[in-house]
Design a protein around this motif. Sequence first.
Motif, short mmCIF file in Angstrom:
data_model
loop_
_atom_site.label_atom_id
_atom_site.label_comp_id
_atom_site.label_asym_id
_atom_site.label_seq_id
_atom_site.Cartn_x
_atom_site.Cartn_y
_atom_site.Cartn_z
N THR A 13 0.67 -0.97 -0.02
CA THR A 13 0.10 -0.02 0.00
C THR A 13 0.79 1.21 0.00
O THR A 13 0.65 2.17 -0.78
CB THR A 13 -0.93 -0.06 1.36
OG1 THR A 13 -1.96 -1.24 1.09
CG2 THR A 13 -1.61 1.27 1.39
N ALA A 14 1.93 1.34 0.89
CA ALA A 14 2.97 2.51 0.82
C ALA A 14 3.42 2.70 -0.58
O ALA A 14 3.44 3.88 -0.95
CB ALA A 14 3.80 2.41 1.86
N GLY A 15 3.76 1.60 -0.91
CA GLY A 15 4.50 1.70 -2.27
C GLY A 15 3.76 2.05 -3.47
O GLY A 15 4.17 2.97 -4.31
N ALA A 16 2.33 1.66 -3.35
CA ALA A 16 1.37 2.25 -4.36
C ALA A 16 0.83 3.61 -4.10
O ALA A 16 0.42 4.23 -5.36
CB ALA A 16 0.41 1.17 -4.32
N ARG A 67 11.10 7.58 -1.70
CA ARG A 67 9.75 7.52 -1.00
C ARG A 67 9.48 6.27 -0.74
O ARG A 67 9.12 5.77 0.59
CB ARG A 67 8.70 8.36 -1.30
CG ARG A 67 9.18 9.91 -1.49
CD ARG A 67 7.89 10.70 -2.36
NE ARG A 67 8.33 11.96 -2.33
CZ ARG A 67 7.46 12.88 -3.01
NH1 ARG A 67 6.73 12.79 -3.84
NH2 ARG A 67 7.96 14.28 -2.80
N LYS A 68 9.48 5.42 -1.76
CA LYS A 68 9.08 3.91 -1.40
C LYS A 68 10.12 3.11 -0.59
O LYS A 68 9.80 2.29 0.27
CB LYS A 68 8.85 3.17 -2.82
CG LYS A 68 7.82 3.46 -3.73
CD LYS A 68 7.58 2.73 -5.07
CE LYS A 68 6.55 3.19 -5.70
NZ LYS A 68 6.30 2.59 -6.87
N ASP A 69 11.37 3.36 -0.97
CA ASP A 69 12.50 2.64 0.22
C ASP A 69 12.29 3.23 1.43
O ASP A 69 12.39 2.45 2.42
CB ASP A 69 14.02 3.04 -0.42
CG ASP A 69 14.27 2.45 -1.60
OD1 ASP A 69 13.77 1.46 -2.00
OD2 ASP A 69 15.02 2.84 -2.51
N LEU A 115 2.12 5.75 6.10
CA LEU A 115 3.58 5.66 5.87
C LEU A 115 3.80 6.35 4.34
O LEU A 115 4.67 6.90 3.98
CB LEU A 115 3.88 4.40 5.85
CG LEU A 115 4.52 3.77 7.10
CD1 LEU A 115 4.48 2.46 6.99
CD2 LEU A 115 5.62 4.60 7.71
N ALA A 116 2.80 6.01 3.30
CA ALA A 116 2.86 6.65 2.15
C ALA A 116 2.86 8.39 2.28
O ALA A 116 3.52 9.14 1.58
CB ALA A 116 1.71 6.34 1.21
N TYR A 117 1.83 8.82 3.32
CA TYR A 117 1.65 10.24 3.33
C TYR A 117 3.11 10.78 3.83
O TYR A 117 3.65 11.81 3.68
CB TYR A 117 0.64 10.54 4.50
CG TYR A 117 0.57 12.04 5.01
CD1 TYR A 117 -0.05 12.94 4.35
CD2 TYR A 117 0.95 12.17 6.25
CE1 TYR A 117 0.00 14.36 4.72
CE2 TYR A 117 1.13 13.61 6.63
CZ TYR A 117 0.55 14.70 5.99
OH TYR A 117 0.39 15.83 6.46
N LEU A 118 3.68 10.11 5.09
CA LEU A 118 4.90 10.48 5.79
C LEU A 118 6.15 10.52 4.83
O LEU A 118 6.89 11.36 5.01
CB LEU A 118 5.08 9.70 6.73
CG LEU A 118 4.21 10.02 8.10
CD1 LEU A 118 4.29 8.85 9.13
CD2 LEU A 118 4.10 11.28 8.62
N SER A 119 5.97 9.41 3.73
CA SER A 119 7.27 9.29 2.77
C SER A 119 7.15 10.39 1.91
O SER A 119 8.53 10.57 1.52
CB SER A 119 7.00 7.99 2.05
OG SER A 119 6.22 8.16 1.18
#
Length: 353
Positions: A13-16, A67-69, A115-119
């Motif tokens: 999900t974070a990656g997408a 960001r994904k890493d 985590l996607a938001y924070l990334s």
Amino acid sequence: MAQFVDWDLAAATAGALSKSGPAVSYDEAMQVVAELRTLTDEAAGHVAAYTGLTSQIEVPPVRVVDRKDWAAINIQGLKQVIIPLVTRLSGDKPPGGFADAIGSRVTGVQAGTILAYLSGRVLGQYEVFSGNPGQLLLNAPNIVDVERKLGADPRDFRLWVCLHEVTHRTQFTAVPWMRGYFLGEVQAFVDASQSGEHILERLRRGVASLSDALRDPESRSSVLDLVQTPGQKAVLDRLTALMTLLEGHAEFVMDGVGPEVIPTVESIRAKFNRRRESGNPLEKAIRRLLGIEVKMRQYAEGRKFVHGVVERVGMDGFNKVFDSPLTLPRLDELGDPDAWVTRVHGPQPAIGG
């Protein structure tokens, strides 16, 4: 153990959902990565000279990530905290079948979304959970994105960010007990959890309370604050005091070194502060929910404490804060540098006396 988070789904999900970042060519990306590595080494020299602190162990090289890493690395770190916590809360019961499987997938999506938001916001981080002694992460897409939005000189802005993040690395590698103390406090927070009350019910009550907290601009409540047990409050107070000190120290150092090596530092700081304080109502609500607003206050409050102590007893006197956990500032001393100075150094002569 009950499965509370589907970590694979969280990572997916974070990656997408993670945005790809600003448009740069392959050559530009390679140049950014190379310069961030060089500036990290330069910043290390400036930080050591300014603070008098030097790493006591071999320091792993900086890791420049996208960001994904960044999200993937932090998922591994979160697992080190969440899995023991859920084990304690569940009494190490086996998974509960379909209902738990669905719940873990929902929580996985939620964790991945956060985590996607924070990334897309974090510029850098010293990540201490995934391994010893930790690793310095620089989020290259975010650094480039922010420097462009601010109209900042790229090299000046990148060095400014590196000064902040290298200071954090120095705090954990120049102070032999710091990482163990921090991880011990996190473990104490886990140990103080209560298994008698279902975590989901506590989370529901926390979210309900947050809806009221969002109406109060001065509220310091976050999800973590509202779901903690009474036994965890004392631990969280110590962690809050520690993080406020470390963030404030990094702010103090980056601005102290800045004028000597970054010609445009005053402009960068002014623009960056305006960016920190800005945001639409939804953005501010999200920051409040995740505790980011509290972290932003820690920058200012911690920097004021460090400045107050250095003004009274100098940098060497301030560095006694790192002598042992007993010399760390208490939560109530952060707003009263004189109290910390008196406790650690003894009564000081009156200024001008």
